[in-house]
Design a protein around this motif. Structure first.
Motif, PDB file in Angstrom:
ATOM      1  N   PHE A   4       0.834  -1.194   0.000  1.00 10.38           N
ATOM      2  CA  PHE A   4       0.000   0.000   0.000  1.00 10.38           C
ATOM      3  C   PHE A   4       0.871   1.246   0.000  1.00 10.38           C
ATOM      4  O   PHE A   4       2.070   1.178   0.249  1.00 10.38           O
ATOM      5  CB  PHE A   4      -0.980   0.013   1.182  1.00 10.38           C
ATOM      6  CG  PHE A   4      -0.337  -0.091   2.541  1.00 10.38           C
ATOM      7  CD1 PHE A   4      -0.018   1.043   3.266  1.00 10.38           C
ATOM      8  CD2 PHE A   4      -0.067  -1.337   3.102  1.00 10.38           C
ATOM      9  CE1 PHE A   4       0.573   0.950   4.512  1.00 10.38           C
ATOM     10  CE2 PHE A   4       0.513  -1.439   4.348  1.00 10.38           C
ATOM     11  CZ  PHE A   4       0.830  -0.297   5.054  1.00 10.38           C
ATOM     12  N   LYS A   5       0.238   2.390  -0.288  1.00  9.52           N
ATOM     13  CA  LYS A   5       0.909   3.689  -0.278  1.00  9.52           C
ATOM     14  C   LYS A   5       0.199   4.574   0.725  1.00  9.52           C
ATOM     15  O   LYS A   5      -1.015   4.459   0.905  1.00  9.52           O
ATOM     16  CB  LYS A   5       0.870   4.336  -1.655  1.00  9.52           C
ATOM     17  CG  LYS A   5       1.657   3.580  -2.689  1.00  9.52           C
ATOM     18  CD  LYS A   5       1.580   4.270  -4.029  1.00  9.52           C
ATOM     19  CE  LYS A   5       2.358   3.450  -5.058  1.00  9.52           C
ATOM     20  NZ  LYS A   5       2.397   4.107  -6.349  1.00  9.52           N
ATOM     21  N   PHE A   6       0.955   5.460   1.349  1.00  7.56           N
ATOM     22  CA  PHE A   6       0.340   6.395   2.287  1.00  7.56           C
ATOM     23  C   PHE A   6       1.184   7.654   2.415  1.00  7.56           C
ATOM     24  O   PHE A   6       2.350   7.678   2.033  1.00  7.56           O
ATOM     25  CB  PHE A   6       0.135   5.749   3.669  1.00  7.56           C
ATOM     26  CG  PHE A   6       1.411   5.419   4.410  1.00  7.56           C
ATOM     27  CD1 PHE A   6       1.945   6.310   5.331  1.00  7.56           C
ATOM     28  CD2 PHE A   6       2.058   4.216   4.214  1.00  7.56           C
ATOM     29  CE1 PHE A   6       3.114   6.014   6.020  1.00  7.56           C
ATOM     30  CE2 PHE A   6       3.221   3.902   4.901  1.00  7.56           C
ATOM     31  CZ  PHE A   6       3.744   4.798   5.814  1.00  7.56           C
ATOM     32  N   VAL A  90       4.987   7.302   1.137  1.00  3.36           N
ATOM     33  CA  VAL A  90       5.636   6.010   1.348  1.00  3.36           C
ATOM     34  C   VAL A  90       4.931   4.929   0.542  1.00  3.36           C
ATOM     35  O   VAL A  90       3.711   4.833   0.546  1.00  3.36           O
ATOM     36  CB  VAL A  90       5.603   5.623   2.845  1.00  3.36           C
ATOM     37  CG1 VAL A  90       6.312   4.297   3.070  1.00  3.36           C
ATOM     38  CG2 VAL A  90       6.208   6.721   3.704  1.00  3.36           C
ATOM     39  N   ASP A  91       5.728   4.119  -0.142  1.00  4.76           N
ATOM     40  CA  ASP A  91       5.246   2.916  -0.808  1.00  4.76           C
ATOM     41  C   ASP A  91       5.811   1.768   0.016  1.00  4.76           C
ATOM     42  O   ASP A  91       7.033   1.685   0.215  1.00  4.76           O
ATOM     43  CB  ASP A  91       5.767   2.875  -2.243  1.00  4.76           C
ATOM     44  CG  ASP A  91       5.202   1.734  -3.054  1.00  4.76           C
ATOM     45  OD1 ASP A  91       4.587   0.807  -2.487  1.00  4.76           O
ATOM     46  OD2 ASP A  91       5.383   1.757  -4.287  1.00  4.76           O
ATOM     47  N   ILE A  92       4.948   0.900   0.529  1.00  2.75           N
ATOM     48  CA  ILE A  92       5.414  -0.106   1.478  1.00  2.75           C
ATOM     49  C   ILE A  92       4.880  -1.493   1.105  1.00  2.75           C
ATOM     50  O   ILE A  92       3.762  -1.629   0.620  1.00  2.75           O
ATOM     51  CB  ILE A  92       4.985   0.282   2.904  1.00  2.75           C
ATOM     52  CG1 ILE A  92       5.704  -0.534   3.951  1.00  2.75           C
ATOM     53  CG2 ILE A  92       3.497   0.177   3.090  1.00  2.75           C
ATOM     54  CD1 ILE A  92       5.559   0.035   5.343  1.00  2.75           C
ATOM     55  N   THR A  93       5.728  -2.506   1.278  1.00  5.18           N
ATOM     56  CA  THR A  93       5.344  -3.896   1.086  1.00  5.18           C
ATOM     57  C   THR A  93       5.625  -4.630   2.378  1.00  5.18           C
ATOM     58  O   THR A  93       6.753  -4.642   2.879  1.00  5.18           O
ATOM     59  CB  THR A  93       6.132  -4.554  -0.062  1.00  5.18           C
ATOM     60  OG1 THR A  93       5.912  -3.790  -1.258  1.00  5.18           O
ATOM     61  CG2 THR A  93       5.697  -5.983  -0.275  1.00  5.18           C
ATOM     62  N   VAL A  94       4.573  -5.232   2.946  1.00 10.75           N
ATOM     63  CA  VAL A  94       4.681  -6.015   4.171  1.00 10.75           C
ATOM     64  C   VAL A  94       4.814  -7.462   3.762  1.00 10.75           C
ATOM     65  O   VAL A  94       4.026  -7.965   2.953  1.00 10.75           O
ATOM     66  CB  VAL A  94       3.428  -5.835   5.053  1.00 10.75           C
ATOM     67  CG1 VAL A  94       3.541  -6.652   6.330  1.00 10.75           C
ATOM     68  CG2 VAL A  94       3.178  -4.372   5.358  1.00 10.75           C
TER      69      VAL A  94
END
Length: 99
Positions: A4-6, A90-94
């Motif tokens: 997701f992005k935030f 922020v572009d994040i991958t969990v």
């Protein structure tokens, strides 16, 4: 995996070990909690890959006040030129920790 992005404002944690973080917006916290048991490696920390301003880095989210905090290492902050109070995208991958 979850991606997701935030947008967030960088905060400075002045605890016993000062550090800078980007708080994860609460709507994403529930999604992270849902997969947390599959990806955590202990103590509730969640491994992630993140990208801010074209700089990619690996770190782990920390649970805090019904959400999570994304640690911003000094090296990353210097490369991007951000500090407390600055907005970040922020572009994040969990996902599971790489071994």
């Amino acid at each position: 995996m979850l991606r997701f992005k935030f947008e967030a404002e960088v905060i400075h944690w002045r605890g016993p070990s000062p550090f800078f973080f980007a708080p994860i917006p609460r709507p994403y916290a529930e999604d992270i909690r849902r997969i947390s048991k599959e990806v955590t490696y202990g103590w509730g920390v969640i491994p992630v890959e993140a990208m801010i301003a074209g700089v990619a880095f690996r770190t782990s989210l920390f649970p805090k006040d019904d959400t999570y905090l994304l640690p911003l290492k000094d090296k990353v902050r210097r490369m991007i030129g951000i500090t407390a109070g600055d907005p970040v995208s922020v572009d994040i991958t969990v996902g599971p920790a790489r071994r």
